[in-house]
Design a protein around this motif. Structure first.
Motif, PDB file in Angstrom:
ATOM      1  N   VAL A   1       0.737  -1.395  -0.169  1.00  0.00           N
ATOM      2  CA  VAL A   1      -0.005  -0.073   0.155  1.00  0.00           C
ATOM      3  C   VAL A   1       0.875   1.044  -0.057  1.00  0.00           C
ATOM      4  CG1 VAL A   1      -1.589   1.303   1.424  1.00  0.00           C
ATOM      5  CG2 VAL A   1      -1.975  -1.159   1.076  1.00  0.00           C
ATOM      6  N   GLN A   2       1.978   1.071   0.708  1.00  0.00           N
ATOM      7  CA  GLN A   2       2.654   2.364   1.131  1.00  0.00           C
ATOM      8  C   GLN A   2       3.584   2.967  -0.351  1.00  0.00           C
ATOM      9  OE1 GLN A   2       6.316   2.540   0.833  1.00  0.00           O
ATOM     10  NE2 GLN A   2       6.216   4.948   1.070  1.00  0.00           N
ATOM     11  N   THR A  39      -9.066  -7.238   0.861  1.00  0.00           N
ATOM     12  CA  THR A  39      -7.444  -7.665   0.319  1.00  0.00           C
ATOM     13  C   THR A  39      -6.554  -8.280   1.149  1.00  0.00           C
ATOM     14  OG1 THR A  39      -7.483  -5.702  -1.330  1.00  0.00           O
ATOM     15  CG2 THR A  39      -5.294  -7.142  -0.945  1.00  0.00           C
ATOM     16  N   THR A  40      -6.058  -9.540   1.103  1.00  0.00           N
ATOM     17  CA  THR A  40      -5.368 -10.369   1.841  1.00  0.00           C
ATOM     18  C   THR A  40      -3.841 -10.922   1.302  1.00  0.00           C
ATOM     19  OG1 THR A  40      -6.721 -12.435   1.664  1.00  0.00           O
ATOM     20  CG2 THR A  40      -7.290 -10.883   3.419  1.00  0.00           C
ATOM     21  N   GLY A  41      -3.140 -11.148   2.069  1.00  0.00           N
ATOM     22  CA  GLY A  41      -2.000 -11.682   1.594  1.00  0.00           C
ATOM     23  C   GLY A  41      -1.977 -13.511   2.038  1.00  0.00           C
ATOM     24  N   GLY A  42      -0.851 -14.002   1.777  1.00  0.00           N
ATOM     25  CA  GLY A  42      -0.757 -15.463   2.161  1.00  0.00           C
ATOM     26  C   GLY A  42      -1.532 -16.318   1.084  1.00  0.00           C
ATOM     27  N   CYS A  77      -5.075   2.054  -5.229  1.00  0.00           N
ATOM     28  CA  CYS A  77      -4.677   1.871  -3.924  1.00  0.00           C
ATOM     29  C   CYS A  77      -5.693   1.749  -2.802  1.00  0.00           C
ATOM     30  CB  CYS A  77      -3.519   3.107  -3.691  1.00  0.00           C
ATOM     31  SG  CYS A  77      -2.160   3.421  -4.835  1.00  0.00           S
ATOM     32  N   ASP A  78      -6.704   2.222  -2.833  1.00  0.00           N
ATOM     33  CA  ASP A  78      -7.811   1.909  -1.798  1.00  0.00           C
ATOM     34  C   ASP A  78      -8.154   0.311  -2.202  1.00  0.00           C
ATOM     35  OD1 ASP A  78      -7.661   4.312  -0.946  1.00  0.00           O
ATOM     36  OD2 ASP A  78      -9.389   5.353  -2.136  1.00  0.00           O
ATOM     37  N   ASN A  79      -8.374  -0.025  -3.381  1.00  0.00           N
ATOM     38  CA  ASN A  79      -8.689  -1.534  -3.536  1.00  0.00           C
ATOM     39  C   ASN A  79      -7.726  -2.404  -2.735  1.00  0.00           C
ATOM     40  OD1 ASN A  79      -9.598  -1.091  -6.925  1.00  0.00           O
ATOM     41  ND2 ASN A  79     -10.738  -1.000  -4.955  1.00  0.00           N
ATOM     42  N   ILE A  80      -6.380  -1.939  -2.676  1.00  0.00           N
ATOM     43  CA  ILE A  80      -5.222  -2.803  -2.281  1.00  0.00           C
ATOM     44  C   ILE A  80      -5.232  -2.561  -0.805  1.00  0.00           C
ATOM     45  CG2 ILE A  80      -2.585  -3.079  -2.168  1.00  0.00           C
ATOM     46  CD1 ILE A  80      -2.343  -2.110  -4.934  1.00  0.00           C
TER      47      ILE A  80
END
Length: 524
Positions: A78-79, A106-109, A98-101
Motif C-alpha cells: 500500500v505504501q 485484500t489479503t496476503g498469504g 490503492c484503496d482496493n489494495i
C-alpha cells in the motif's frame, strides 16, 4: 552388567577390579556422548537460525518486476502504491486502485494457480518477451509500454506453477492479484487499453445517470484491416442511486461503407457497483467486412425508458477507419510486413543455430529480415527493432551494425521506407559469456537464467547452453522434496532429546560406579 556387578560384589571382592574397569569405560563413553551432544546442539542452533532468518530468493530483482524485488507485506504494498507514481499508474491502468489494495477485503498469504479461471489469467510486467503466449502491450501514461502475457506462459513445457499473491477485488467486483515476488498485477482476461472515467458531477438531490465511456478494443481513430473485429464495452455512472440500480446499454454504428446494414446490440440490467459505476461485462463484437469509416456509439437508458446524459457523444462515440491498402496507413505499416529471423553460430560454423547448443565463448550472428508483401511502399516510420533481453543474460553484444540498445534491452535501427516486394535485413552479433553464468532462475521471471537464449522476430530462435556445475546442483535440488523448516526443526529436536538422554544416562552410571568404588574401598 551394572546391576550384576553390584549384586555379586559382597560375595566376591575381586570383582572390584571389574567395577573400576567398567567405571573407566563409562567415563570414556560419557566423553564421546558429550561430543555428539555438542554437535547435535550446534546443528539445532543452525536450523533455528534458518527458521528465524529464512533464505531470500537468489535473484531479488528482475527487469520484469513492476516493484523491483517485490514486497513482503500488505502495508509495504500500500505504501509503495501511494508513494510511487509509476507503480500507481500501472495498477490504475488495470483498474486496481490503492484503496482496493488497502481494503480489508485484500489479503496476503494466498497461492494463485496459473491454470485457474480456465487458464485465462493475465500477468503484467515490464519485459517485452514477445514469444510468451498471449503477449499484449498496454500503454500507460507517464510510464510507457508494459506487457501482459498468460500467467501460465512462464511455465516450462509440461509443468504448472503457483504464485504467492495478495488478492482482492476491483471497483467492479472482479478479482485482482499482486504477486509478492515482483509486484506484478494479475487479472482475469486480456486487459483493454484503459479508459478515463471522469469523476461524478456534484451531488444533486435527484437520481442522475451518465453515459461515461465506450471502451473499444482499438484506439479511437485507428486504421484497421478488412475483416477486423471490434469489441465494445460500455461504462455508466450515476449519483444518488438506490441499491441494485440497473441500466440498459445500447450499441450502434453508422458507416460510409457501401452495402453495409448497421446492426444494434444491447445489454440489459447491468448492475451498479458500490462506487457508483456500472461496467458491461459482455463484449459486443462487430466484424468489419467493407472499407469505410465506422462510428460506434453507445447509449444508456434506465428505469424503463429514461435516457441518460451524454449518450452517443463525447466519450461514448468512437471512430474506426477500414482501408483496402493497409500499407498506406501510417498507423498500420506492420500489417503488410513479414518478419523473419535466423541465427548462425560463427564459431561452430553452424548456419542454422536454432535449437542447437552453443558453448562458452561462441559468437552468434542474428539476422532480422522485414519483407513488404503488398504493392504499396511503407511509410518512413517503419523501424526494425528486436527485444534481446533474454539473450543478454548469457551473452554480450559485439557488433550492432548501426543499431542501438535502449534501457528496455530493445535493439533498433533507423526508420526507413520498404518498397513493394523489398526485403530489408539487419544483423547483430553477440558472444556467449565465458564462463557461462551459474545464476539461479529468478522467481519473478522463470525465463531468466534458464540456460536458453530465446528471441523472436517473426520466427522464434532458441539456442541452448550447457549447464555449469552450479546449475546442475540447482536442477537436482529443485527435484528434491521440500520438507520445509518446520520438519527440519522437529527432526533436530528429536535427535537432540535422544542424544541428550544417552549422554545424561552415561554420566549418571559413571558417577554411580565411582560412588560404589569409594564406598567399597573405605569399607562403608
Amino acid at each position: 552388567m551394572f546391576n550384576k556387578l553390584l549384586k555379586n560384589l559382597p560375595f566376591n571382592p575381586s570383582l572390584i577390579n571389574q567395577v573400576a574397569f567398567y567405571a573407566k569405560r563409562l567415563r570414556q563413553e560419557s566423553s564421546v556422548r558429550r561430543m555428539g551432544f555438542l554437535f547435535i546442539a550446534l546443528t539445532f542452533a543452525v536450523q533455528m537460525f534458518a527458521v528465524l532468518a529464512p533464505p531470500q530468493p537468489s535473484v531479488q530483482a528482475d527487469a520484469n518486476d513492476i516493484i523491483s524485488g517485490g514486497v513482503t507485506s500488505k502495508d509495504q504494498l500500500v505504501q509503495i502504491c501511494r508513494s510511487d507514481a509509476q507503480v500507481r499508474a500501472i495498477y490504475n491502468s488495470f483498474q486496481i486502485t490503492c484503496d482496493n489494495i488497502a481494503s480489508p477485503d485484500t489479503t496476503g498469504g494466498q497461492m494463485l494457480y496459473d491454470q485457474a479461471y480456465s487458464g485465462n489469467l493475465y500477468s503484467a510486467g515490464r519485459d517485452p518477451s514477445t514469444w510468451l503466449a498471449g503477449n499484449y502491450p498496454v500503454s500507460v501514461d507517464g510510464v510507457g509500454t508494459i506487457y501482459t502475457h498468460y500467467l501460465w506462459s512462464w511455465d516450462r513445457a509440461g509443468t504448472t506453477s503457483t504464485y504467492p499473491v495478495f488478492g482482492g477485488h476491483r471497483n467492479d467486483g472482479t478479482s485482482f492479484w499482486i504477486i509478492t515476488y515482483c509486484g506484478n498485477p494479475v487479472i482475469v482476461g486480456r486487459p483493454s487499453i484503459p479508459v478515463y472515467t471522469p469523476p461524478p458531477p456534484p451531488p444533486t438531490p435527484a437520481k442522475a445517470m451518465f453515459c461515461s465511456a465506450l471502451d473499444m478494443s482499438v484506439a479511437d481513430g485507428s486504421h484497421v484491416q478488412l475483416r477486423s473485429t471490434i469489441d465494445l464495452r460500455g461504462i455508466a455512472s450515476g449519483n444518488h442511486l438506490p441499491d441494485n440500480q440497473t441500466v440498459d446499454m445500447h450499441y450502434f454504428y453508422s458507416t460510409t461503407a457501401a452495402g453495409v446494414t448497421p446492426t444494434r446490440q444491447h445489454s440489459s440490467n447491468v448492475t451498479f457497483g458500490a462506487h457508483g459505476s456500472a461496467t458491461d461485462k459482455t463484449a459486443h463484437s462487430y466484424l468489419l467486412t467493407k472499407p469505410g469509416r465506422y462510428t460506434f456509439t453507445m447509449g444508456v437508458t434506465y428505469d424503463g425508458n429514461k435516457v441518460a446524459t451524454g449518450n452517443d457523444t463525447g466519450k461514448c462515440a468512437k471512430t474506426v477507419y477500414v482501408d483496402n491498402e493497409t500499407c498506406k496507413n501510417p498507423n498500420d505499416h506492420n500489417s503488410c510486413i513479414t518478419q523473419n529471423k535466423r541465427a548462425a553460430n560463427i564459431t561452430e560454423n553452424i548456419n542454422d543455430a536454432n535449437n542447437t547448443t552453443a558453448q562458452a565463448g561462441d559468437t552468434i550472428e542474428y539476422t532480422l529480415s522485414a519483407t513488404n508483401t503488398e504493392k504499396y511502399t511503407t511509410d518512413s516510420k517503419y523501424v526494425i527493432k528486436d527485444y534481446i533481453g533474454d539473450i543478454l543474460y548469457y551473452a554480450d553484444t559485439v557488433n550492432l551494425n548501426g543499431g542501438t540498445v535502449n534501457s528496455q534491452k530493445i535493439v533498433s535501427w533507423p526508420a526507413q521506407d520498404i518498397k513493394p516486394g523489398q526485403t530489408v535485413s539487419r544483423k547483430f552479433t553477440v558472444k556467449v559469456k565465458n564462463p557461462i553464468p551459474a545464476t539461479p532462475v529468478g522467481q519473478s521471471n522463470p525465463t531468466s537464467y534458464d540456460l536458453t537464449m530465446t528471441n523472436s522476430y517473426g520466427d522464434t530462435i532458441i539456442i541452448k547452453l550447457p549447464p555449469p556445475t552450479g546449475k546442475i546442483i540447482e536442477s537436482t535440488a529443485s527435484s528434491l522434496p521440500n520438507t520445509g523448516p518446520g520438519t527440519n526443526v522437529m527432526i533436530a529436536v528429536g535427535l537432540t532429546m535422544v542424544i541428550g538422554y544417552f549422554f545424561a544416562r552415561s554420566r549418571l552410571l559413571a558417577k554411580e560406579m565411582d560412588i560404589v568404588r569409594v564406598e567399597y574401598t573405605s569399607g562403608s
